[in-house]
Design a protein around this motif. Sequence first.
Motif, mmCIF file in Angstrom:
data_model
loop_
_atom_site.group_PDB
_atom_site.id
_atom_site.type_symbol
_atom_site.label_atom_id
_atom_site.label_comp_id
_atom_site.label_asym_id
_atom_site.label_seq_id
_atom_site.Cartn_x
_atom_site.Cartn_y
_atom_site.Cartn_z
ATOM 1 N N ARG A 108 35.716 34.519 -54.648
ATOM 2 C CA ARG A 108 34.303 34.687 -54.973
ATOM 3 C C ARG A 108 34.131 35.485 -56.261
ATOM 4 O O ARG A 108 34.935 36.351 -56.590
ATOM 5 C CB ARG A 108 33.558 35.399 -53.842
ATOM 6 C CG ARG A 108 33.844 34.857 -52.456
ATOM 7 C CD ARG A 108 33.651 33.368 -52.319
ATOM 8 N NE ARG A 108 32.242 32.969 -52.263
ATOM 9 C CZ ARG A 108 31.843 31.725 -52.002
ATOM 10 N NH1 ARG A 108 32.735 30.750 -51.824
ATOM 11 N NH2 ARG A 108 30.552 31.441 -51.956
ATOM 12 N N LEU A 109 33.094 35.173 -56.975
ATOM 13 C CA LEU A 109 32.803 35.855 -58.230
ATOM 14 C C LEU A 109 32.164 37.218 -57.936
ATOM 15 O O LEU A 109 31.088 37.279 -57.333
ATOM 16 C CB LEU A 109 31.853 35.016 -59.076
ATOM 17 C CG LEU A 109 31.450 35.600 -60.433
ATOM 18 C CD1 LEU A 109 32.669 35.677 -61.351
ATOM 19 C CD2 LEU A 109 30.352 34.746 -61.069
ATOM 20 N N PRO A 110 32.803 38.327 -58.371
ATOM 21 C CA PRO A 110 32.259 39.660 -58.088
ATOM 22 C C PRO A 110 31.221 40.084 -59.127
ATOM 23 O O PRO A 110 31.448 40.985 -59.933
ATOM 24 C CB PRO A 110 33.510 40.545 -58.150
ATOM 25 C CG PRO A 110 34.366 39.891 -59.178
ATOM 26 C CD PRO A 110 34.122 38.408 -59.039
ATOM 27 N N ALA A 111 30.098 39.401 -59.115
ATOM 28 C CA ALA A 111 29.059 39.692 -60.109
ATOM 29 C C ALA A 111 27.687 39.603 -59.462
ATOM 30 O O ALA A 111 27.472 38.811 -58.532
ATOM 31 C CB ALA A 111 29.149 38.721 -61.289
ATOM 32 N N THR A 112 26.762 40.402 -59.934
ATOM 33 C CA THR A 112 25.383 40.353 -59.469
ATOM 34 C C THR A 112 24.808 38.954 -59.708
ATOM 35 O O THR A 112 25.016 38.355 -60.761
ATOM 36 C CB THR A 112 24.523 41.376 -60.233
ATOM 37 O OG1 THR A 112 25.085 42.672 -60.067
ATOM 38 C CG2 THR A 112 23.091 41.364 -59.727
ATOM 39 N N GLY A 113 24.116 38.444 -58.696
ATOM 40 C CA GLY A 113 23.485 37.137 -58.832
ATOM 41 C C GLY A 113 24.375 35.968 -58.469
ATOM 42 O O GLY A 113 23.958 34.814 -58.601
ATOM 43 N N ALA A 114 25.580 36.239 -57.980
ATOM 44 C CA ALA A 114 26.510 35.151 -57.658
ATOM 45 C C ALA A 114 26.054 34.314 -56.467
ATOM 46 O O ALA A 114 26.617 33.252 -56.211
ATOM 47 C CB ALA A 114 27.903 35.716 -57.402
ATOM 48 N N ASP A 115 25.034 34.794 -55.751
ATOM 49 C CA ASP A 115 24.526 34.056 -54.593
ATOM 50 C C ASP A 115 23.273 33.236 -54.911
ATOM 51 O O ASP A 115 22.647 32.665 -54.025
ATOM 52 C CB ASP A 115 24.219 35.020 -53.445
ATOM 53 C CG ASP A 115 23.217 36.104 -53.832
ATOM 54 O OD1 ASP A 115 22.947 36.246 -55.039
ATOM 55 O OD2 ASP A 115 22.723 36.808 -52.933
ATOM 56 N N LEU A 116 22.918 33.145 -56.186
ATOM 57 C CA LEU A 116 21.747 32.359 -56.577
ATOM 58 C C LEU A 116 21.988 30.865 -56.355
ATOM 59 O O LEU A 116 23.131 30.390 -56.378
ATOM 60 C CB LEU A 116 21.429 32.600 -58.061
ATOM 61 C CG LEU A 116 20.849 33.963 -58.437
ATOM 62 C CD1 LEU A 116 20.852 34.122 -59.963
ATOM 63 C CD2 LEU A 116 19.438 34.122 -57.882
ATOM 64 N N ASP A 117 20.907 30.134 -56.166
ATOM 65 C CA ASP A 117 21.011 28.676 -56.108
ATOM 66 C C ASP A 117 21.537 28.166 -57.449
ATOM 67 O O ASP A 117 21.241 28.729 -58.502
ATOM 68 C CB ASP A 117 19.642 28.042 -55.846
ATOM 69 C CG ASP A 117 19.150 28.276 -54.425
ATOM 70 O OD1 ASP A 117 19.969 28.642 -53.575
ATOM 71 O OD2 ASP A 117 17.936 28.114 -54.197
ATOM 72 N N GLY A 118 22.315 27.093 -57.379
ATOM 73 C CA GLY A 118 22.880 26.535 -58.604
ATOM 74 C C GLY A 118 24.252 27.080 -58.936
ATOM 75 O O GLY A 118 24.861 26.656 -59.919
ATOM 76 N N VAL A 119 24.740 28.030 -58.124
ATOM 77 C CA VAL A 119 26.096 28.574 -58.317
ATOM 78 C C VAL A 119 27.011 27.890 -57.307
ATOM 79 O O VAL A 119 26.752 27.924 -56.099
ATOM 80 C CB VAL A 119 26.129 30.095 -58.125
ATOM 81 C CG1 VAL A 119 27.553 30.618 -58.293
ATOM 82 C CG2 VAL A 119 25.187 30.778 -59.109
ATOM 83 N N HIS A 120 28.061 27.274 -57.797
ATOM 84 C CA HIS A 120 28.921 26.451 -56.953
ATOM 85 C C HIS A 120 30.390 26.886 -57.038
ATOM 86 O O HIS A 120 30.831 27.437 -58.042
ATOM 87 C CB HIS A 120 28.838 24.986 -57.377
ATOM 88 C CG HIS A 120 27.461 24.405 -57.340
ATOM 89 N ND1 HIS A 120 26.909 23.865 -56.208
ATOM 90 C CD2 HIS A 120 26.520 24.281 -58.324
ATOM 91 C CE1 HIS A 120 25.687 23.424 -56.488
ATOM 92 N NE2 HIS A 120 25.438 23.673 -57.758
#
Length: 398
Positions: A108-120
């Motif tokens: 998983r990407l350890p960055a803020t906003g990584a759970d936004l729609d459009g992130v795959h």
Amino acid sequence: MVVGASHAGAQLVTSLRQGGWSGEIVLVGDEPVLPYQRPPLSKAYLAGKLGLTELALRSEDFYLKQDIKRVTATVEEIDRSASELVLGTGERLAYDALALCTGARPRRLPATGADLDGVHYLRRSSDVEGIREDAIPGRNAVIVGGGYIGLETAASLHALGLHVTVLEAADRVLERVTAPEVSAFFTRIHQSEGVDVRTNALVEALVGDSRVREVVLASGDSVVADLVIVGIGIEPTTELAEKAGLVVDDGILIDAHARTSDPSIVAAGDCTSQDMPRYGRRIRLESVPSAVEQAKVAAATICGKDKKIAALPWFWSDQYDLKLKIAGLNTGYDDIILNGDPTRDRDFTCYYLRGGELLAADCVNRPRDFVTSKRMIAQGDRVDPGALEQAVESRGTS
């Protein structure tokens, strides 16, 4: 009982029947589809050239004719004392022999906003279906990670008509697995196709309301993004094994016979780690050919046959019109020899040597070099550097 309907799992149940196992065989997987090939997901499947039917490793009829039962479920626990699996439904399945082929999952990407729609992420067919919905021609796609998955996905999305940017945190793409000359070659190819490749690009945050619209870098720069695909490596799925008390060290530890620390349980595939005397260390291989080899050995072990994992590791990657085939592992190389010009050509071979011994070879559109290299590495041949530099090999593709 085989847990995990992966390449390894599908091969293992097949090899069990071929090896003479006459008892019940149950393949437990958590996807409601036939076991399928995963490498084409970032290539032909994403591009829409192949469907799941074409990717299936075996047909439904095969499993029926071989009397192999497929169960769609998650496994929550291995009760070793009772020789039972506990499923997510609470059902318990008894086993006489057990194989773990639980595979791996995307890091998983350890960055803020990584759970936004459009992130795959890209590991399963359902992941690709989500990407396809967002992959509208003319949109801006950002690939986080310049490894093989990232570059293959970049090539596929570019072919679909998207504007593609690749963000790699390291100094160069493929830094962990190739020589600088090979990294420079793939950067040149992608840039010539119109892909924006940025190195030393550390992602700090993904920005958007409910949906991603921008990737912000640690440098302060930002990249417009209508969709983001994260490809920063995979992690072995070992929780089930750990909970059962099996030894885990960057994967379920197996011996040369694919046995875990419990001799009655075998394991195979991306979830495993093994000592490899050829390279002098313990290695977790992320490779379909290696998963298949381990599965065949695991099946032989269950059938009471003496077989060891011995095949040379090899890998491949398809990008644009390029087929990269890699023989061996370049771990610990102290010299390289190039046959062909990666700064100009679209076919060449990079040989990796240590103390004059050939360790590995990256062969781009050089199928004959690949075959020759595999044989030489397996035999432990010392090589004549001049002969490698001057060798005239096939320019065809496989």
